[in-house]
Design an enzyme around this catalytic site. Structure first.
Site, PDB file in Angstrom:
ATOM      1  N   SER A   1     -10.506  13.111  -1.285  1.00 20.36           N
ATOM      2  CA  SER A   1     -11.801  13.598  -1.698  1.00 20.36           C
ATOM      3  C   SER A   1     -12.920  13.312  -0.695  1.00 20.36           C
ATOM      4  CB  SER A   1     -12.175  12.986  -3.046  1.00 20.36           C
ATOM      5  OG  SER A   1     -12.239  11.580  -2.959  1.00 20.36           O
TER       6      SER A   1
ATOM      7  N   SER B   1      -7.861   9.071  -0.571  1.00 17.47           N
ATOM      8  CA  SER B   1      -9.013   9.909  -0.258  1.00 17.47           C
ATOM      9  C   SER B   1      -9.718   9.614   1.054  1.00 17.47           C
ATOM     10  CB  SER B   1     -10.032   9.833  -1.391  1.00 17.47           C
ATOM     11  OG  SER B   1      -9.639  10.701  -2.406  1.00 17.47           O
TER      12      SER B   1
ATOM     13  N   LYS C   1     -20.268   8.955   1.986  1.00 12.05           N
ATOM     14  CA  LYS C   1     -19.755   9.763   0.883  1.00 12.05           C
ATOM     15  C   LYS C   1     -20.707   9.671  -0.310  1.00 12.05           C
ATOM     16  CE  LYS C   1     -15.380  10.312  -1.706  1.00 12.05           C
ATOM     17  NZ  LYS C   1     -14.006   9.802  -1.855  1.00 12.05           N
TER      18      LYS C   1
HETATM   19  N1  GLN Z   1      -6.061  12.831  -4.815  1.00 16.13           N
HETATM   20  C1  GLN Z   1      -6.145  11.756  -5.723  1.00 16.13           C
HETATM   21  C2  GLN Z   1      -6.908  12.179  -6.971  1.00 16.13           C
HETATM   22  O1  GLN Z   1      -7.208  13.312  -7.095  1.00 16.13           O
HETATM   23  C3  GLN Z   1      -6.789  10.544  -5.115  1.00 16.13           C
HETATM   24  C4  GLN Z   1      -8.198  10.793  -4.796  1.00 16.13           C
HETATM   25  C5  GLN Z   1      -8.935   9.580  -4.283  1.00 16.13           C
HETATM   26  O2  GLN Z   1      -8.382   8.746  -3.560  1.00 16.13           O
HETATM   27  N2  GLN Z   1     -10.199   9.463  -4.697  1.00 16.13           N
HETATM   28  O3  GLN Z   1      -7.196  11.404  -7.809  1.00 16.13           O
END
Ligand code: GLN
Length: 472
Positions: A140, A164, A65
């Site tokens: 994400s 994420s 990532k």
């Molecule tokens: N969907 C959550 C956010 O937008 C968590 C995202 C994540 O785990 N990086 O913050």
């Protein structure tokens, strides 16, 4: 790119009987340049990895990532503000994988700084779901999930601040591991919400995930929140007790069917099921976003255009240059969160928002402690819906945040959670997760392996390079 396509057949090969011989034949045909770039030693590498319990990852390709440092590669975090940045160092987890012989082949697209659930918040491109190109891969870590589900790599490193890793894994029909907070070094992970996030693993193969976990976990003096954890549990002998939340609401019918199927599978394996309540669950979303935005507003203060990344070309004074760089470099979603975070941290407002959120977090931890004194694991869906449509037909940012409610508790409590495929509904994967007490990853892997004998993981949808296989 023949070589990459050959590698993409990894998963089907690892399941077949004479896989190594076939892999060698494929590799001979593969593009020599790419094979040598990947430094694959077929004799030593794949023969050891194809054995079930090999500790080595020699020659295994993986994607990373783009918020995890990989020396010589981009380090954009999905943001325009870091577009010019090339990482001068490796993250701790990456270093450990390199020492085990694994080979990074590229960086994976993501929502900007990890803020999102669809990978549509990337400043660069939209990643699609290999199961249906009109749908999102989740986020994400959507690029990581798509690269595994499309068969490009057998595993990927992602990060999980509020789901994420698990949610994109669920959307793409693969496994996703969010380790216990502090079991994997965050050195080299660009911070979004430091007290909530961990580096995690996405893979189509639970054994590979376990090997990668063993490789990357452990202390790192550059991340003082890591500690030498004693695995709480080893392989399960007796029948475990699984907790389920009695009044779990809001699942789509497809998810509900996957949940019931998993419950049936647990019962058929002789597991005991006990109903519990998690009263703080309904406060998870506001508590998470209060804390995450507060931490993000502080963590993202370093992106000023002064030391690295993009700088707005202006002759204005420094303060104005910083303002213009941030104005141009951050998306609206990132700005919204920085503003919200700054707001909840203002003196005089802390009691109302930030401290309240921390109290909910403490309460949630206490509820989990209680729960895990009566049960070994907790079963929950990963997300209330399956992979949704990209663009305007999909979910709004607010709907996505509300839908994060099943994944957020593990981050608020710092507990391990592993998501797994629980069948196909309406042509798309359904994902479930098992949560456990601190340092129970080994037990979660072992229990999920048992569940996968009853509910096998799905065939991956895209078999890149399948025509070559047909020639064999
Ligand atoms: N969907 C959550 C956010 O937008 C968590 C995202 C994540 O785990 N990086 O913050």
């Amino acid at each position: 790119m023949t070589g990459i396509r050959e590698l993409s057949q990894w998963r089907s090969l690892t399941r077949d009987g004479d896989s190594r011989a076939r892999y060698q034949r494929m590799l001979q045909r593969a593009d020599r340049d790419i094979a040598s770039m990947l430094e694959i030693d077929v004799e030593k590498g794949f023969s050891s990895v194809l054995g079930q319990n090999s500790p080595h990852l020699q020659g295994i390709p993986f994607s990373v990532k783009d918020n995890i440092a990989l020396s010589g590669f981009s380090f954009t975090c999905g943001s325009k503000i870091l577009e010019p940045l090339v990482s001068p160092y490796h993250a701790g987890a990456v270093q450990k994988l390199l020492s085990a012989g694994a080979v990074p082949v590229g960086k994976a697209n993501m929502d900007e700084f990890g803020m999102g659930s669809s990978t549509e918040n990337s400043a660069f491109t939209v990643t699609r779901n290999p199961w249906d190109l009109d749908r999102v891969p989740g986020g994400s870590s959507g690029g990581s999930a798509a690269s595994v589900a499309a068969g490009l790599v057998p595993f990927s490193l992602g990060s999980d601040t509020g789901g994420s890793v698990r949610q994109p894994a669920a959307f793409c029909g693969i496994y996703g591991c969010k380790p216990t907070y502090g079991r994997v070094s965050r050195y080299g992970l660009a911070a979004y919400a430091s007290s909530l996030e961990t580096i995690g693993i996405l893979s189509a193969d639970i054994s590979m995930m376990e090997q990668v976990f063993h490789c990357i976990s452990g202390t790192d003096e550059r991340d003082q929140t890591t500690w030498e954890a004693v695995p709480a549990y080893q392989d399960e002998q007796g029948s475990p007790t699984a907790a389920v939340i009695s009044d779990l609401e809001g699942m789509d019918p497809e998810i509900r069917r996957g949940y019931e199927r998993t419950l049936e599978a647990m019962k058929s394996l002789g597991w005991k099921i006990t109903e519990v309540s998690l009263k703080s669950l309904k406060y998870a979303m506001p508590a998470f976003y209060t804390i995450a935005c507060a931490e993000a507003s502080s963590n993202l203060a370093r992106y000023t255009g002064i030391r690295y990344g993009m700088r707005h070309s202006t002759s204005a004074a420094q303060e104005e240059m910083v303002r213009m760089t941030r104005e141009e470099g951050f998306s609206a979603e990132v700005k919204l969160r920085v503003l919200l975070g700054t707001y909840v941290l203002r003196s005089g407002f802390q009691d109302q928002y930030y401290l309240k959120a921390q109290k909910i977090r403490t309460r949630m931890k206490q509820e989990f402690d209680m729960m895990f004194s009566q049960a070994d694991v907790l079963l929950m869906p990963v997300y209330p819906v399956q992979a949704f449509k990209a663009g305007d037909e999909g979910m709004t940012p607010m709907q996505q945040k509300v839908a994060d409610r099943y994944t957020l508790p593990a981050n608020l409590a710092g507990l391990p959670a592993v998501s797994f495929p629980a069948g196909i509904e309406s042509g798309l994967p359904v994902g479930m997760q098992l949560l456990g007490p601190s340092c129970s990853e080994e037990r979660l892997f072992s229990l999920i392996r048992k569940l996968s004998e009853v509910i096998p993981p799905p065939e991956l949808p895209v078999r890149l390079g399948a025509e070559e296989e047909a020639d064999d």
